[in-house]
Design an enzyme around this catalytic site. Structure first.
Site, short mmCIF file in Angstrom:
data_model
loop_
_atom_site.label_atom_id
_atom_site.label_comp_id
_atom_site.label_asym_id
_atom_site.label_seq_id
_atom_site.Cartn_x
_atom_site.Cartn_y
_atom_site.Cartn_z
N LEU A 18 24.13 48.62 43.37
CA LEU A 18 24.32 48.45 41.93
C LEU A 18 23.44 47.32 41.41
O LEU A 18 22.80 47.44 40.36
CB LEU A 18 25.80 48.17 41.65
CG LEU A 18 26.20 47.87 40.22
CD1 LEU A 18 25.79 49.02 39.29
CD2 LEU A 18 27.71 47.64 40.13
N ASP A 40 26.63 32.80 49.04
CA ASP A 40 27.78 33.49 49.65
C ASP A 40 29.03 33.15 48.83
O ASP A 40 29.44 31.98 48.79
CB ASP A 40 27.92 33.02 51.11
CG ASP A 40 29.02 33.77 51.85
OD1 ASP A 40 29.86 34.43 51.20
OD2 ASP A 40 29.03 33.69 53.09
N ILE A 41 29.64 34.16 48.21
CA ILE A 41 30.79 33.86 47.34
C ILE A 41 31.99 33.31 48.12
O ILE A 41 32.86 32.66 47.54
CB ILE A 41 31.25 35.08 46.48
CG1 ILE A 41 31.56 36.31 47.34
CG2 ILE A 41 30.24 35.41 45.40
CD1 ILE A 41 32.27 37.42 46.55
N ALA A 64 31.01 42.73 47.71
CA ALA A 64 32.30 43.23 48.20
C ALA A 64 32.19 43.47 49.70
O ALA A 64 31.10 43.71 50.21
CB ALA A 64 32.66 44.54 47.50
N THR A 105 37.58 49.39 42.04
CA THR A 105 37.46 50.70 42.65
C THR A 105 38.55 51.68 42.22
O THR A 105 39.68 51.26 41.91
CB THR A 105 37.49 50.53 44.19
OG1 THR A 105 37.63 51.80 44.80
CG2 THR A 105 38.66 49.67 44.65
N TYR A 129 41.60 47.59 52.01
CA TYR A 129 40.49 47.47 51.05
C TYR A 129 41.01 47.56 49.63
O TYR A 129 40.72 46.70 48.78
CB TYR A 129 39.46 48.60 51.31
CG TYR A 129 38.43 48.72 50.20
CD1 TYR A 129 37.49 47.71 49.98
CD2 TYR A 129 38.41 49.83 49.35
CE1 TYR A 129 36.56 47.81 48.94
CE2 TYR A 129 37.48 49.94 48.33
CZ TYR A 129 36.56 48.92 48.12
OH TYR A 129 35.65 49.02 47.10
N LYS A 133 40.99 44.64 46.71
CA LYS A 133 40.26 44.79 45.44
C LYS A 133 41.22 44.63 44.26
O LYS A 133 40.87 44.04 43.23
CB LYS A 133 39.56 46.15 45.36
CG LYS A 133 38.39 46.33 46.32
CD LYS A 133 37.20 45.42 46.03
CE LYS A 133 36.38 45.87 44.85
NZ LYS A 133 35.14 45.04 44.70
#
Ligand SMILES: NC(=O)c1ccc[n+]([C@@H]2O[C@H](COP(=O)([O-])OP(=O)(O)OC[C@H]3O[C@@H](n4cnc5c(N)ncnc54)[C@H](OP(=O)(O)O)[C@@H]3O)[C@@H](O)[C@H]2O)c1
Length: 299
Positions: A18, A40-41, A64, A105, A129, A133
């Site tokens: 994206l 790096d978050i 993600a 998502t 997952y 999210k």
């Protein structure tokens, strides 16, 4: 100096599937691309320090950990990247007065509804997952005062999904090219394949508005993964009979997935953003583009 009307936009994961389409979609703005591992978050203090130096008007987070089956065994990492790092990012954006744009998502839903999910529908995550999210979404709501959370589904883009190796389209074409006689694909999970190029254009249209909140953004229409796979071969002049339908139980993936996760782009329509194309039309355009690229490439 940022040009009048344009904004300074930091894109986290700018080389991702994206992210690679967001960079050109935002060309009227001053874009600052950020790449893992230098940015790096999960390293919250370092990430906040970099963002403080950039002083962006907008931060777009595409990062993600989304290898869905692997998340089942690595819940710590899934929550570190998809939830706690998003919490820290949301806090940083609030402190800097920056708008946060974050992606989530279709998997936040349990798939029981049987017709398209609206933004108002109650989530019911079925996997680590999905839960991580959803936690990320909640952290954005809790900590960022000006934010867009965009749920999308089945992304395919020219850069391919970095986290998963390849996107679904490329995986199908690769398996065929590597001599596979048959490819088993699940036929009882209904989704909406969505091109990153169209998603990036709608993100660009949101910037500058103050219509903050939760959005569903996917192509129009829906299909099973099996139907999607067949369409890839039909539209690229391959042999669709290579694709064999299997049900979820027979396929035996580790993580549970919703049987139906089609999203209704309700809020997007309300604020007047252009509708997406039908998934099959954008798949045809993507494959045509790829074929043209091959012809143009020097031998
Ligand atoms: N792909 C789909 O089908 C799909 C469906 C629904 C929702 N989404 C959501 O859409 C978003 C974008 O997906 P995508 O397909 O573009 O993913 P992608 O191709 O894997 O891109 C993610 C980018 O983030 C970077 N990244 C990973 N971990 C990071 C970290 N800790 N700190 C900073 N950067 C990091 C990646 O770098 P490296 O690759 O170098 O690690 C990559 O550049 C994600 O939030 C995803 O959950 C995706």
């Amino acid at each position: 100096m940022t040009k009048p009307g344009s904004q300074k936009i930091a894109i986290i994961g700018a080389d991702g599937q994206l992210g690679s389409d967001l960079v050109p979609a935002l060309k009227g703005h001053e874009v600052v691309p950020l790449f893992w591992p230098a940015f790096d978050i999960v390293k919250a203090d370092d990430a906040a320090g970099v963002l403080r130096r950039i002083r962006p008007d907008v931060v777009i987070n595409t990062a993600a950990f989304h290898r869905v089956d692997e998340c089942e065994d690595r819940a710590d990492l899934a929550f570190a990247v998809n939830a706690f790092a998003v919490r820290d990012l949301a806090r940083t954006c609030r402190a800097l007065g920056a708008v946060l744009i974050h992606f989530s998502t279709d998997f936040v839903f349990d798939g029981e509804k049987g017709f398209p999910y609206l933004e108002e529908d109650c989530p019911g995550p079925l996997s680590v997952y999905a839960a991580s999210k959803l936690a990320g979404e909640h952290f954005v709501r809790a900590y960022a005062d000006r934010a867009f959370v965009i749920r999308t589904c089945g992304l395919f883009g020219r850069a391919g999904c970095l986290e998963k190796g390849r996107n679904f389209v490329e995986t199908m074409l690769f398996l065929q090219a590597s001599g596979r006689k048959e490819i088993r694909v699940v036929c009882d999970q209904i989704v909406t394949p969505t091109p990153t190029e169209e998603l990036a254009a709608r993100v660009a249209a949101l910037i500058g508005t103050e219509a903050y909140g939760l959005y569903h953004m996917t192509s129009e229409g829906s299909c099973s993964w099996f139907e999607f796979a067949r369409a890839i071969f039909e539209l690229s002049c391959g042999d669709p009979s290579i694709v064999i339908p299997v049900d979820t139980a027979a396929y035996g993936a580790k993580a549970r997935r919703p049987a139906y996760s089609v999203l209704e782009n309700g809020r997007m329509r309300k604020i007047g953003l252009a509708p997406f194309s039908l998934w099959r039309e954008s798949l045809a355009a993507y494959l045509k583009d790829k074929a043209g690229e091959k012809i143009l490439k020097p031998r």
